[in-house]
Design a protein around this motif. Sequence first.
Motif, PDB file in Angstrom:
ATOM      1  N   GLY A   9       0.823  -1.210   0.000  1.00  0.00           N
ATOM      2  CA  GLY A   9       0.000   0.000   0.000  1.00  0.00           C
ATOM      3  C   GLY A   9       0.856   1.259   0.000  1.00  0.00           C
ATOM      4  N   ASP A  11       1.754   4.924   1.429  1.00  0.00           N
ATOM      5  CA  ASP A  11       1.638   5.766   2.635  1.00  0.00           C
ATOM      6  C   ASP A  11       1.940   7.199   2.217  1.00  0.00           C
ATOM      7  N   THR A  40      -3.350   4.770   1.097  1.00  0.00           N
ATOM      8  CA  THR A  40      -3.778   5.236   2.411  1.00  0.00           C
ATOM      9  C   THR A  40      -3.521   6.738   2.511  1.00  0.00           C
ATOM     10  N   GLN A  42      -2.390   8.932   5.014  1.00  0.00           N
ATOM     11  CA  GLN A  42      -1.702   8.612   6.273  1.00  0.00           C
ATOM     12  C   GLN A  42      -0.615   9.636   6.552  1.00  0.00           C
ATOM     13  N   MET A  78       1.076  -4.543   2.646  1.00  0.00           N
ATOM     14  CA  MET A  78      -0.367  -4.401   2.885  1.00  0.00           C
ATOM     15  C   MET A  78      -1.198  -4.987   1.734  1.00  0.00           C
ATOM     16  N   LYS A 109       0.598   1.419  13.320  1.00  0.00           N
ATOM     17  CA  LYS A 109       1.014   1.817  14.670  1.00  0.00           C
ATOM     18  C   LYS A 109      -0.121   2.539  15.405  1.00  0.00           C
ATOM     19  N   LEU A 114      -5.321  -2.546   8.541  1.00  0.00           N
ATOM     20  CA  LEU A 114      -4.848  -2.471   7.157  1.00  0.00           C
ATOM     21  C   LEU A 114      -5.115  -3.784   6.413  1.00  0.00           C
ATOM     22  N   HIS A 205       8.014   4.736  12.869  1.00  0.00           N
ATOM     23  CA  HIS A 205       7.015   4.488  11.825  1.00  0.00           C
ATOM     24  C   HIS A 205       7.692   3.796  10.626  1.00  0.00           C
ATOM     25  N   GLY A 206       7.135   2.665  10.232  1.00  0.00           N
ATOM     26  CA  GLY A 206       7.652   1.980   9.047  1.00  0.00           C
ATOM     27  C   GLY A 206       8.766   0.991   9.317  1.00  0.00           C
ATOM     28  N   THR A 207       8.974   0.639  10.578  1.00  0.00           N
ATOM     29  CA  THR A 207      10.083  -0.284  10.894  1.00  0.00           C
ATOM     30  C   THR A 207       9.880  -1.664  10.257  1.00  0.00           C
ATOM     31  N   GLY A 208       8.644  -2.156  10.315  1.00  0.00           N
ATOM     32  CA  GLY A 208       8.370  -3.483   9.749  1.00  0.00           C
ATOM     33  C   GLY A 208       8.567  -3.505   8.238  1.00  0.00           C
ATOM     34  N   CYS A 209       8.079  -2.450   7.574  1.00  0.00           N
ATOM     35  CA  CYS A 209       8.229  -2.350   6.110  1.00  0.00           C
ATOM     36  C   CYS A 209       9.714  -2.284   5.752  1.00  0.00           C
TER      37      CYS A 209
HETATM   38  C1  LIG Z   1       0.582   1.569   3.542  1.00  0.00           C
HETATM   39  C2  LIG Z   1       1.097   0.981   4.795  1.00  0.00           C
HETATM   40  N1  LIG Z   1       1.655  -0.245   4.783  1.00  0.00           N
HETATM   41  C3  LIG Z   1       2.125  -0.788   5.927  1.00  0.00           C
HETATM   42  C4  LIG Z   1       2.040  -0.097   7.121  1.00  0.00           C
HETATM   43  C5  LIG Z   1       2.544  -0.692   8.394  1.00  0.00           C
HETATM   44  O1  LIG Z   1       3.868  -0.430   8.421  1.00  0.00           O
HETATM   45  P1  LIG Z   1       4.863  -0.794   9.590  1.00  0.00           P
HETATM   46  O2  LIG Z   1       6.211  -0.860   9.013  1.00  0.00           O
HETATM   47  O3  LIG Z   1       4.355  -1.984  10.314  1.00  0.00           O
HETATM   48  O4  LIG Z   1       4.819   0.517  10.427  1.00  0.00           O
HETATM   49  P2  LIG Z   1       3.816   1.106  11.463  1.00  0.00           P
HETATM   50  O5  LIG Z   1       2.467   1.331  10.866  1.00  0.00           O
HETATM   51  O6  LIG Z   1       3.781   0.087  12.570  1.00  0.00           O
HETATM   52  O7  LIG Z   1       4.464   2.371  11.838  1.00  0.00           O
HETATM   53  C6  LIG Z   1       1.484   1.173   7.100  1.00  0.00           C
HETATM   54  N2  LIG Z   1       1.396   1.906   8.214  1.00  0.00           N
HETATM   55  N3  LIG Z   1       1.014   1.691   5.933  1.00  0.00           N
END
Ligand SMILES: Cc1ncc(COP(=O)(O)OP(=O)(O)O)c(N)n1
Length: 274
Positions: A9, A11, A40, A42, A78, A109, A114, A205-209
């Motif tokens: 997705g 962001d 999103t 976001q 996502m 987060k 999602l 924010h975005g650590t998993g991605c």
């Molecule tokens: C568009 C989109 N995809 C995935 C996420 C989740 O990302 P993540 O890396 O797990 O980060 P957090 O949301 O936990 O900060 C997202 N937010 N948006």
Amino acid sequence: MKTALTIAGSDSGGGAGIQADLKAFSAHGVYGMSVITAVTAQNTVEVRSVQDIETSIIKDQIEAVFDDIRVDAVKIGMLSSAKTAETVAASLQIYEPAIVVLDPVMVSKGGHHLLQSDAISVLKEKIIPMATIITPNIPEAEVLVRGNIQSAEDMMEACRSMQSLGAKAVLLKGGHLNGEPNDLLFDGEIFTWINGTRIHTKNTHGTGCTLSSAIAANLANGASLIEAVQEAKKYITLAITHSLEIGNGHGPTHHFYELYNNAKLVKKLLVKGI
Ligand SMILES: Cc1ncc(COP(=O)(O)OP(=O)(O)O)c(N)n1
Ligand SMILES: Nc1ncnc2c1ncn2[C@@H]1O[C@H](COP(=O)(O)OP(=O)(O)O)[C@@H](O)[C@H]1O
């Protein structure tokens, strides 16, 4: 140059999703491509709204890339809905990519869903079986295994259970537990702890991605599974250490090619005693 495709997705705030994935690919010297599954609205504080992309266009994007360009690794993020997950599974089955890194994104987060709940079964039955590695966090793993995960033993049991769904390997991220953010890698035979040190910052924010894209980029570049995960852990740790105070909520991680490669160079020189 090696290539990687993210199916994920968008962001708008640039910290997670497609945007984080492409930044991580670039930082690893990998040519990045994207298939957008959802848009999103976001920022660092919240997900305001989500618009799923029509499945016919998701299919067209996947075909447009694979019909023309060699894809060394695929990262999936996502998937949003059951029909999107079905479409991605059906399209990828045609091309059978050798490397698929699946981050089973479920909740942001800020707590926004999602992934719709009826997509979980598609994820388990059709997407996980094509994955080289899946990278759930603790809450995502709890949904996949339908159980509580609190201890190291629980993490091992959950890895076994998720791997039996058909993924070659599982990296269960421990960041959501108390204590140090230690992740557990299971390749179907061997458990390896990938230990970390907690960085005290709200800017995650975005650590998993970022972690899953770094793994995909390392695999595209020819690393073994364990090397790919260990290097990605170093990358995410640096990216969190230098995360950015942008926005009013959870700021994004910092993808900085020079930072990552200079750190590797300094280490090499130290080892050589220079
Ligand atoms: C568009 C989109 N995809 C995935 C996420 C989740 O990302 P993540 O890396 O797990 O980060 P957090 O949301 O936990 O900060 C997202 N937010 N948006
Ligand atoms: N505060 C932190 N300090 C250091 N590493 C962290 C921190 N938070 C998460 N990590 C690590 O970042 C990676 C991404 O994990 P996590 O944030 O749990 O993913 P997600 O975004 O999917 O929830 C994992 O390797 C995790 O251990």
